[in-house]
Design a protein around this motif. Structure first.
Motif, PDB file in Angstrom:
ATOM      1  N   HIS A  39     -53.747   2.519   8.230  1.00 42.95           N
ATOM      2  CA  HIS A  39     -54.176   2.738   9.617  1.00 42.95           C
ATOM      3  C   HIS A  39     -55.576   3.328   9.650  1.00 42.95           C
ATOM      4  O   HIS A  39     -55.990   4.031   8.732  1.00 42.95           O
ATOM      5  CB  HIS A  39     -53.219   3.700  10.327  1.00 42.95           C
ATOM      6  N   ALA A  45     -58.148   6.971  13.851  1.00 45.79           N
ATOM      7  CA  ALA A  45     -57.488   7.355  15.098  1.00 45.79           C
ATOM      8  C   ALA A  45     -56.012   6.993  15.086  1.00 45.79           C
ATOM      9  O   ALA A  45     -55.258   7.424  15.947  1.00 45.79           O
ATOM     10  CB  ALA A  45     -58.177   6.680  16.282  1.00 45.79           C
ATOM     11  N   THR A  99     -54.808   4.093  15.603  1.00 39.91           N
ATOM     12  CA  THR A  99     -54.509   2.995  16.516  1.00 39.91           C
ATOM     13  C   THR A  99     -54.618   1.637  15.847  1.00 39.91           C
ATOM     14  O   THR A  99     -53.826   0.750  16.108  1.00 39.91           O
ATOM     15  CB  THR A  99     -55.451   3.034  17.734  1.00 39.91           C
ATOM     16  N   LYS A 100     -55.594   1.451  14.977  1.00 43.49           N
ATOM     17  CA  LYS A 100     -55.771   0.160  14.298  1.00 43.49           C
ATOM     18  C   LYS A 100     -54.968   0.155  13.001  1.00 43.49           C
ATOM     19  O   LYS A 100     -54.981   1.118  12.254  1.00 43.49           O
ATOM     20  CB  LYS A 100     -57.248  -0.071  13.996  1.00 43.49           C
ATOM     21  N   GLU A 101     -54.261  -0.935  12.760  1.00 41.96           N
ATOM     22  CA  GLU A 101     -53.547  -1.062  11.491  1.00 41.96           C
ATOM     23  C   GLU A 101     -54.036  -2.304  10.766  1.00 41.96           C
ATOM     24  O   GLU A 101     -54.458  -3.272  11.383  1.00 41.96           O
ATOM     25  CB  GLU A 101     -52.036  -1.093  11.678  1.00 41.96           C
TER      26      GLU A 101
END
Length: 119
Positions: A87, A90, A92-94
């Motif tokens: 990840h 933050a 949020t992105k994987e």
């Protein structure tokens, strides 16, 4: 618990629970990679240690992966590489990357290898 064979010396890779800086984590290490505290309180390999393969379950913490599981370690030892989900900072992105064994660091992420998005 024995997870498989060491990719470097053919010894058994074992799993054991340890406490590091107040955190309980798992250590996956070759039975021939023995460490102890020396007289200067440094944690070093023993004189009879013949291998250096060790992986801590929190090896991917900087990429927001909380733990590298025993099952993932077994698959890595059997298949020589696995895909892990990491990840962004933050959280949020994987993204997915290949991981291989590494004698010096235990495991290495193949950053240059692209993996198509998984559903």
């Amino acid at each position: 618990m024995i997870l498989g064979k060491c990719p470097y010396c053919d010894g058994n890779v074992i799993s054991k629970k340890i406490n590091v800086k107040g955190k309980n984590i798992k250590l996956y290490s070759c039975e021939n990679a023995k460490k102890e505290y020396d007289e200067s309180e440094q944690y070093v390999f023993t004189a009879d240690s013949t291998c250096r393969f060790r992986v801590y379950s929190n090896a991917f913490l900087r990429w927001n992966k909380r733990s590298f599981s025993e099952n993932e370690m077994k698959n890595l030892l059997n298949n020589e590489q696995i895909i892990v989900r990491l990840h962004g900072k933050a959280g949020t992105k994987e993204y997915y990357k290949y991981v291989i064994t590494d004698l010096e660091y235990g495991v290495s992420v193949l950053w240059d290898e692209e993996i198509e998005e998984r559903a």
